[in-house]
Structures are given as structure tokens and as C-alpha cells.
Write a protein that holds these residues in place. Sequence first.
Motif, PDB file in Angstrom:
ATOM      1  N   GLY A 153       0.799  -1.152  -0.054  1.00 14.85           N
ATOM      2  CA  GLY A 153       0.091   0.282   0.077  1.00 14.85           C
ATOM      3  C   GLY A 153       0.983   1.234  -0.076  1.00 14.85           C
ATOM      4  O   GLY A 153       0.654   2.180  -0.838  1.00 14.85           O
ATOM      5  N   SER A 154       1.970   1.271   0.835  1.00 12.42           N
ATOM      6  CA  SER A 154       2.838   2.341   0.897  1.00 12.42           C
ATOM      7  C   SER A 154       3.478   2.700  -0.577  1.00 12.42           C
ATOM      8  O   SER A 154       3.436   3.843  -1.021  1.00 12.42           O
ATOM      9  CB  SER A 154       3.950   2.221   1.933  1.00 12.42           C
ATOM     10  N   ALA A 155       4.049   1.564  -1.154  1.00  7.22           N
ATOM     11  CA  ALA A 155       4.618   1.767  -2.284  1.00  7.22           C
ATOM     12  C   ALA A 155       3.614   2.337  -3.712  1.00  7.22           C
ATOM     13  O   ALA A 155       3.834   3.387  -4.077  1.00  7.22           O
ATOM     14  CB  ALA A 155       5.115   0.487  -2.970  1.00  7.22           C
ATOM     15  N   MET A 156       2.172   1.697  -3.412  1.00  5.73           N
ATOM     16  CA  MET A 156       1.280   2.204  -4.396  1.00  5.73           C
ATOM     17  C   MET A 156       1.008   3.707  -4.096  1.00  5.73           C
ATOM     18  O   MET A 156       0.871   4.310  -5.067  1.00  5.73           O
ATOM     19  CB  MET A 156       0.110   1.461  -4.226  1.00  5.73           C
ATOM     20  N   ALA A 157       0.676   3.977  -2.956  1.00  6.06           N
ATOM     21  CA  ALA A 157       0.461   5.417  -2.577  1.00  6.06           C
ATOM     22  C   ALA A 157       1.435   6.483  -3.015  1.00  6.06           C
ATOM     23  O   ALA A 157       1.181   7.653  -3.453  1.00  6.06           O
ATOM     24  CB  ALA A 157       0.225   5.693  -1.231  1.00  6.06           C
ATOM     25  N   SER A 158       2.543   6.106  -2.810  1.00 10.26           N
ATOM     26  CA  SER A 158       3.767   6.954  -3.105  1.00 10.26           C
ATOM     27  C   SER A 158       3.523   7.367  -4.432  1.00 10.26           C
ATOM     28  O   SER A 158       4.134   8.561  -4.849  1.00 10.26           O
ATOM     29  CB  SER A 158       5.123   6.434  -2.623  1.00 10.26           C
ATOM     30  N   GLU A 208       0.067   4.046  13.239  1.00 12.41           N
ATOM     31  CA  GLU A 208       0.242   5.351  12.521  1.00 12.41           C
ATOM     32  C   GLU A 208       1.854   5.415  11.948  1.00 12.41           C
ATOM     33  O   GLU A 208       2.046   6.272  11.274  1.00 12.41           O
ATOM     34  CB  GLU A 208       0.294   6.343  13.768  1.00 12.41           C
ATOM     35  N   ALA A 209       2.780   4.529  12.367  1.00 13.60           N
ATOM     36  CA  ALA A 209       4.206   4.719  11.880  1.00 13.60           C
ATOM     37  C   ALA A 209       4.035   4.730  10.525  1.00 13.60           C
ATOM     38  O   ALA A 209       4.972   5.587   9.643  1.00 13.60           O
ATOM     39  CB  ALA A 209       4.981   3.647  12.311  1.00 13.60           C
ATOM     40  N   ALA A 210       3.471   3.770   9.822  1.00 13.56           N
ATOM     41  CA  ALA A 210       3.484   3.704   8.264  1.00 13.56           C
ATOM     42  C   ALA A 210       2.769   5.196   7.632  1.00 13.56           C
ATOM     43  O   ALA A 210       3.569   5.486   6.603  1.00 13.56           O
ATOM     44  CB  ALA A 210       2.758   2.389   7.808  1.00 13.56           C
ATOM     45  N   ALA A 211       1.858   5.519   8.271  1.00 15.67           N
ATOM     46  CA  ALA A 211       1.148   6.645   7.893  1.00 15.67           C
ATOM     47  C   ALA A 211       2.271   8.097   7.643  1.00 15.67           C
ATOM     48  O   ALA A 211       2.460   8.584   6.776  1.00 15.67           O
ATOM     49  CB  ALA A 211      -0.177   7.200   8.576  1.00 15.67           C
ATOM     50  N   GLU A 212       2.663   8.072   8.964  1.00 17.29           N
ATOM     51  CA  GLU A 212       3.876   9.072   8.980  1.00 17.29           C
ATOM     52  C   GLU A 212       5.127   8.987   7.754  1.00 17.29           C
ATOM     53  O   GLU A 212       5.345  10.122   7.463  1.00 17.29           O
ATOM     54  CB  GLU A 212       4.615   9.020  10.488  1.00 17.29           C
ATOM     55  N   LYS A 213       5.443   8.019   7.481  1.00 15.38           N
ATOM     56  CA  LYS A 213       6.411   7.820   6.539  1.00 15.38           C
ATOM     57  C   LYS A 213       5.973   8.471   5.193  1.00 15.38           C
ATOM     58  O   LYS A 213       6.642   8.910   4.453  1.00 15.38           O
ATOM     59  CB  LYS A 213       6.793   6.451   6.249  1.00 15.38           C
ATOM     60  N   LEU A 214       4.452   8.270   5.019  1.00 10.51           N
ATOM     61  CA  LEU A 214       4.181   8.749   3.888  1.00 10.51           C
ATOM     62  C   LEU A 214       3.893  10.337   3.672  1.00 10.51           C
ATOM     63  O   LEU A 214       3.905  10.886   2.947  1.00 10.51           O
ATOM     64  CB  LEU A 214       2.557   8.110   3.386  1.00 10.51           C
TER      65      LEU A 214
END
Lengths: 296, 296, 296, 296
Positions: C12-17, C33-39
Motif C-alpha cells: 500500500g505504501s509503495a502504491m500510494a507513493s 500510525e508509523a506507516a502513515a507518518e512515513k508517507l
Amino acid sequence: MKVGFIGLGAMGSAMASNLIAAGHTVTVWNRSEAAAEKLASLGAKTVRTPDRAAQGDVLHSMLANDQAVREVFLDGALLDAMDPGTVHVNHATISVGLARHLAEEHAKRGLDYVAAPVFGRPDVAAAGKLNMLVAGQSAAIEKAKPLLDLMAGKLWPMGELPERANVVKLAGNFMIVTAIESLAEASTLVRAYDVNATDFIELMTSTLFASPVYQGYGKAIAEQRFTPPGFSLPLGLKDVMLAQEAGFAQQVPMPLAGVLRDSLLEGLADGAEGMDVAALARVSARRANLDRRSKG
Amino acid sequence: MKVGFIGLGAMGSAMASNLIAAGHTVTVWNRSEAAAEKLASLGAKTVRTPDRAAQGDVLHSMLANDQAVREVFLDGALLDAMDPGTVHVNHATISVGLARHLAEEHAKRGLDYVAAPVFGRPDVAAAGKLNMLVAGQSAAIEKAKPLLDLMAGKLWPMGELPERANVVKLAGNFMIVTAIESLAEASTLVRAYDVNATDFIELMTSTLFASPVYQGYGKAIAEQRFTPPGFSLPLGLKDVMLAQEAGFAQQVPMPLAGVLRDSLLEGLADGAEGMDVAALARVSARRANLDRRSKG
Amino acid sequence: MKVGFIGLGAMGSAMASNLIAAGHTVTVWNRSEAAAEKLASLGAKTVRTPDRAAQGDVLHSMLANDQAVREVFLDGALLDAMDPGTVHVNHATISVGLARHLAEEHAKRGLDYVAAPVFGRPDVAAAGKLNMLVAGQSAAIEKAKPLLDLMAGKLWPMGELPERANVVKLAGNFMIVTAIESLAEASTLVRAYDVNATDFIELMTSTLFASPVYQGYGKAIAEQRFTPPGFSLPLGLKDVMLAQEAGFAQQVPMPLAGVLRDSLLEGLADGAEGMDVAALARVSARRANLDRRSKG
Amino acid sequence: MKVGFIGLGAMGSAMASNLIAAGHTVTVWNRSEAAAEKLASLGAKTVRTPDRAAQGDVLHSMLANDQAVREVFLDGALLDAMDPGTVHVNHATISVGLARHLAEEHAKRGLDYVAAPVFGRPDVAAAGKLNMLVAGQSAAIEKAKPLLDLMAGKLWPMGELPERANVVKLAGNFMIVTAIESLAEASTLVRAYDVNATDFIELMTSTLFASPVYQGYGKAIAEQRFTPPGFSLPLGLKDVMLAQEAGFAQQVPMPLAGVLRDSLLEGLADGAEGMDVAALARVSARRANLDRRSKG
């Protein structure tokens, strides 16, 4: 004792009738009312809602499957309506997962829960001769025992965890379906060599396999008589899948179950929905395309 | 009648002893002489070469497998040494292919050939109570019948083509091994839920599956007693593969047989070469890695 | 376009980026929340509750499995919070049953629903080169297409019924796991003959099977390197079981799937929970007891 | 070099033609003479008996199966007619058991034996681009290498024991048939959901499974084109059974092979004797009874 009984299919009706015949006050409820009325004629008290059947000392239930049990006891909130101390004896063949969930939900509410699935057909139930697996807290079982004895030829205690009685029931049904598939494949093999299936099955089921399961299903296979269903093919598939699910939960591979699942599914795809599990013989014969041959 | 008997393992010896006890003149031969001498002490005449045992009216043989039958009768040229009109009754569990080949080779030489494989263990053979499948020309069977009746509790006629008796025997052994695998998988499942395997097996084998096969192998599985072998695991594998071969020849898929083959092979790979087919329970338990758990 | 993205695992992160990089305003939410912060550091707007991510024109979701999707969209009532006309593009690998249910629930609320599961690992996602299956109403797909094009190397239209994209994804994963089991069994066979597994796999995957799946998993099997998991064994089992479930719903027997299920389960029972699906090679080797031999 | 070539089917002829084209003196023999004459027109010398083709430095053979190899080399006593020091390169796909037996029989007679089975269809053979597995004594391989290089795009050395090349060939064919069954079951699944099989197969074989085997058989399955056979279904069954036999000899269970065997056998029973292995798709569709549905 004040007793309730929910779920009056062929099995439930036969079981409840033994309680009535012994003089117990039995309050019954069934989704469709016709079945309840038949029991009323034997002396049962019928009620409009399941919670009113659940107000005695012991409530028996014999519902069709996980979904029916969930709908009545959990979604339908029957559990919430029962008084603490009531013993619920669940005779249905259900999944191990639901059995565990029900045990927790009963415990939360101070209700006693006993799993008591049975082996035996409706005529055996009517005769009060079922083989009944029993698992639950000893005190609860003790309280229900006089009632169970009226329905069962023999009680088979399986310990205090209700789910154990359910896994034994599923393992037993798995063995039944395996026996039928075994008869099916063996019969197809000998038929391909022009041996009469009836001769073969008579040999097997009067010697090495002279037991009720082999004799009953063997006869159906010999006679290619698959309707009306006793143990229906979709129900057989359901139970094999519940056995697989129980295996999955404890990481137990069951390669025979995988074969059964596919053969039963192939039967459904070929129109055996209304047939007995014995129609596995039809699946096996189709697989070998026996009909194209001029053979017995 | 002048009778010969070739192949004096546990089964052959017990069968031949019934012929001797009934007063027949029985000439016996066995590859290793010790077995022949034991029968001599009961009244048999022993000879050094199989052809001398084959000079009577009827020759019985009970050799171990296809290879032994080929070696003695075909490679060893015993068939060539027999007088036209002699009846050869072959009790061995052999392949359908060899059965067909033998029928042809006998016919070419004017010899009568009867296939008469049996179900039953050595003690049943000693009691003259075997279930014996019989296939061959009526006249030949008629001639041998007084002898067969001494060994069999019941004769099961399978027609005139000898191979039909053999395919029935293989189908029966396939059903036996399936029953054992079924007990194995079901026991592993319930054990993973801490149900005692002995309780489960007692339940099953005294009710739905109250037949010799389930009771015998069920007891062995409950007791985890796999030696000494009655029906050895390599022999079970051999028979399952012969059933598959018979299925192949007539284009009959047998998915259960495929599962059995792999489970038996896994048993061999795990050191069960000297064990009974009941050791399928060990294979099943290993597959689920039951030992890692603190369970019954 | 105003876009939401829910579910920010590796995929999901890679796709959203890719959406962010193209200049879209992307509002993201993730359970942890950690993953969200990276984005957020890449330019995404983070929110505390999923309904706030769902207020744009298109909402993408890439949650782990059926359970996560149910919890967020159905139990968590996210669907009820969305405005009619919003397009929800669900990239998750979910069951056909849930796909159908979601389609109905979206329709009831006037929401557009597109199923868009993908093939490809996180690095492929990051490169915007995923193979993306797409099924749903044309208008909804048209609206989302500019976004999908940013994430996918190629879109594979599968019609208007969302469940079709999901069944294709499951069928594909079934084929992947079959390929791995095939490599596993074949490698075990040749190893039992002292052929080096690496030689064998190099041969196969540079000729007949010169494709990404065989090369990737083949390498892992040749090197007996099963951690860290890319496609984890429990996830492989989940997908095989979803394929079986899809087969069941349409009465499609899948005998290979039955074998896969048992082998994967045997792997779990033997401690492969944290390993890659490639650990099927370990299961196969254990079944043949290869370690007892002094072999390559 | 003086070279002999025995067995001039589509593969053998194509292979031998490369030797001729390179200027070698090639003496050829084939059971039916028509094939030999075609090669004569390219420059080969034809002979009436195989022993006359075996009088050179190296004898290649490419016979159909175990039976043909046995008949020519063992029963036909060709081995006895060969001069010590001759190298026999056997390109046939034969059983591991026969490979071992041949190695012994050659050694007894002072003949060199090299197993060199190949992957590739006749057009690849004609182009001299086969993938050729090679196993045997180094000196013998060295001697034959200039010839092998003319036929192979690449040689894959498998050590000194000839049987190793054969088991690798069987393992490879097992993987091919597994891939086809996998395509078959997956296609049936998606077709049951009205997904077009062609779309599905194009997706799979242009991405994850973009390799010759999947593309070739995938195309046949998408087009439901099963004749004329490239790799015929009975031959596929033969090879799967040889893989099982190799597994049996080393106690290697291969559950996928069991499934393949039954599906192929079901195909034969349903009349696919003259079809390609791709007809496994027909078997799978029949099992799900796809035709009864109004589906793609």
C-alpha cells in the motif's frame, strides 16, 4: 424435570418424543410450526418463541447446522434470555470453532453448556438407542443424564471441553464418507472387469466389512439407489469440510479428506444435490466413464 | 485325490494342513526346506523339485507375489512339466496382468487354471474358514471343489475369467488399506484435540465400524503397536500399487489409492519397513507433528 | 484529484507513493500510525480515522485480508460514512464471497466499487509497474483510471462484476503455489538420486520455465533460503483456501489445491509459520526423509 | 567420425540430420524403413539390421520407450553385437530402472554408455538447439561431445551415473504436466465465474508465467485445441508414471504426481487417447460440468 427442546427435524422429533414418553414436561419450539404440532399431539407443550422453551432446567437443541445455531442462540439472543444455571445440551453436528465460541458465550452468562452430538438415524433415535458423545462440566452432565439416558443406547464421555465431542463426531462422519468413497472406487474397479458390483459388495460387507456403515451404503451402491437421501450428499460435503476446518485449526493435514471434498463437489456439479452420499459411486463410475463400456 | 502344494509360508502351510488332515495324499514343495519338513511331520510327502509336486490331479500354489509365481511357473518351466488335464489352483495375490498371462499359458498347454485368492489370516486358514474367491472353467472348479471346501469357510464364485478373482482380491485389499488410513487420519485429528485415541477407536469400532478389519487395525493403532506385522506395510504398498495397475489397465482413476500410495511410501521412508500397515497412524501423526504437542 | 488511501503495508505504501509523486492530494490512514507518518514525509496528509480519508473522489484500500476489510468497511461503518458517488478501489486479495457482498453493500449506498487486485512485489509497486486486474462499472473505472495508471504497468480489464478480478487473482496465486510445490517435489526426487538441486533448478528455470515465478522461488529452493518470507507460507495457505472456497461456491473440484493445502499445513505443523512458501521444499524433503541419506 | 543412429521418429530424424549436415558418415536404421529413406536422401547410409548401424565409434539411439529399447538392445541382442570401446549415447526418455540395468549390461561387455535425454520439440532438434542432459563416464562423453554439440544448444552435465540424466528428464516432464494441470484447473475456476479463459491465460503467460511451457500449452488450452498432439496425453501419463516409479524406488512420495496420474487416466477414459496433454483442460471442465452452464 422441566425440559425444553428446540429443533424438531426428523432427529429432534424422535429424540424429544422419548422425553415425553417418559413423563417429562417438554416445551418445544421449531421454526416451522407443523413439526411442533406433531409433538403436541404426543403431549408436548408448544410455544411461539424459543425463549419460552428455554425456561426449564434443561434445554435441548438439535438444529441443522452452524448457521441455524448461530441464528437462534447468538443473533436471536436466546442465550441472553436464559436464566443462569440452565443447562443447554446441544446435539447438533457443528464446527469445532462454533463449539468453542458457544462454550465461552454460555460461561459468560453463567449458563451450563454440554455438547452431545449423536450417531444414528431417526429410527434409532425413535428407539432411544443413539450413540451419544457427551462433553461438558460434570455437574451439568450429571443433571442432564436422566434425560440423555432416555435418548441414548450408550453415552460416550469425552471430557469437559465441549468441542471434543464435536471433533469426535466430525471424525466419525469423515470415516463414514471415506468408507463410502472406498466402496465406490472399489466397485468401479471390479465393474470395469465385468465383475458384478452386487456380488463384490455382498462379499465385502458380509465378511471383512460386516458393519452397519458398509452394509447400509453398500446396499445402496449395489442397487444404484441414491434417492431419497438418508445422509445427503451436500450434508456429507459440509461435514467433510468441517473436519478439514477442524484439522486446519490444529494443523492436521488430512489427505483423504481432500479427495472426498473433490469427489463430493464433482457429484454436486453433476446434479447429485438431492441424492445420498452413496452417489459417490456415480461420481466414480463417471470418472472411469464406465457407461461407454458394455459392462456390469 | 493326489494333490500337490507349492509355497508353504504361514498361509500355505495352514491351508495344506487341512488337506492332509482330511486324508488326502499331499506332496509338498517349498523353496526353503524347513517349512516342508514341518508339513512332513503332519503326513505330507516332501519332494526336492516343484515338478514332482505337480504330478497329481490338482496342484495348489500359494506363493508370495508376482515374481515368485513367475520364477517357479514360467521361468522355472514348471508349466511345461505338468501333464495336460492337471488343475492348477493359484491362491496367491497377484496382478491382474499376470493372472491373464497365466490363463493363456495354461490354456496353451492344455492345463486347467483356477484363480482362488483368499481373505483371512493364518489362524483362519488353519481353521479351514477362509473366504475364498474362485474363478475359472466350471469343470476345473468342480474337480477342485472338495479340496477348496476343506480350506474355505465359504467359496465366492467370480465367473470363468481367472483375473476376476484377482481384481476382487486387490479391490478388497485396497478397501482394507483405506480403512486403516481413515482410522489413522481420524485418530490424529481427535488426538490434536486431546481426545484419547483409544476412547475414539473403541467408540467407532464397537458401533458404526464394528467389523473385523476396523477392530483389528483399530486396536493396533490405539495401542501404537506396529510390530510384528500381520499385514506388513511393504506388502500393503505392493497391493495398493497392484490395484492402481489394475485400474490403469482399464482406465479407472482411483484417487484414494493415490493417497494411500504416498502415505505408505512416506512410512517406508521413515523406517516402517518392518511394521504393520497400521503404522499409517505413525505417518499421519508425523505429518501433523503431533509429538511436539503435550497431547494424548 | 482528491484521493484517499487506506492500508499502508509494504504494498500500500509503495502504491500510494506513486500517487503522491504525481502531484495528487492524498489523504492516508493506517491502523498503526508509523506507516502513515512515513508517507506524510513524502507529502501525504495523515488523518486519525478512516472516514476522513474517504471524503475525496476516489478511495483506494489495500488491506491485508477479508477480516481487515470487514472490520474497516462493514463493522467499522466506513461505508456508511462515504458520500454517494465516491469510487472505492479495493486492491486487496479477498474472497470471492466478500467481493460479492461488498459490491452489494456499495450499490445499496450509491457508492461505486472497483476491484483492482495486483500481481507484483513491493519493488514492482514502487516502480509503478504492477499488473493490475480491474473489474467494476465502466464509469467508475474511467474515473479512477488516471490513478490506476500511475500504479500499474498494465491494467487487465475483467468486466463489470468486481468478483471476477478477485477470482482471477486467486487463480493466479493458486498457480504460483502449484509451481512452487512442483519445484519442491521435483527437486526432492532428483536429490534422492544425488543430483544437485541447484544444477537441476538452474536447468529448468533457464529453459522450459524461464519465468519470474520459477526463477524467484527456484533460487530460494536451490539455496534452501526460506526466510525472510516474501510470500509467506501462511499467506500462501490462506490464498489456496480462498481458491478452494471460490471453487466450492461454483462446484469446481481442484485436486491440485487439495494437495497444496495439505503440504502447506504440514509445513505449518513443522514450524514454517515464519517462512516463505518456498519452504514447501522442506516439507517435501521431510516427507521423503531425505536427511537420513548422505545425499545432496 | 563413424556414427550410427537408431530410431528415426520426428526427434531422431531431426537430430541425425544435424550430424549428416556437419559431414559425418552416419549409418541409420529404423524399424519402419520409410523414415530411414528420408535420411538417406540427406546423405545417410541405411542398413537392414541395427547391428550394422552399431559398428562405428559412436552409436546414438532415440527409441520411443522402455519397451523399444529393451527389444532392440537386450532381447534383440544388439549389445552383444557391438565392439568393446564403442560409445552408446541413449537419448530416449526411459525409466531409471532400465537406465541402471543398461549401464550394467554395457559395462559387462566393455561398452561405454552415456545417457543423453533431451528437452525440446522436433523444430528445436532440427535447429540443433536442444537442451541435452548428459551423464556417463567422462572419457565416453568427451568422445561423443563433438556430435552432441551438433544437436544441442546446450549440454547439461549430470555426473557419471547415467540414471541421473534420466531422473532429471522425468522430473522435468513431471513439472511440465503439473504446469498444464495447473493451467487447466485455474482456467476452469475462472470460467465458472464467466471470465474468458483466453484473457486469463494471456494475463498469466505474459507476466508471471512468461515461459515456453506455459505459453505453448496455455495457447492450446485457450483455443481448446487438443489435436494434433505435440506431447500426447498417453505419453504424458507414461512419463508421470515413470516419475512415480523413480520416486518409489527411492521412497519419495509425490502427491502432485498422484493427481496428475488420475486426471490423465480420466482423460483416456473420456476418449483423449489421440489428444495432447493440454486436454487436461477438458478433464477439468468435465469434472466441474462446465458445459451445463451458459458460461464462457
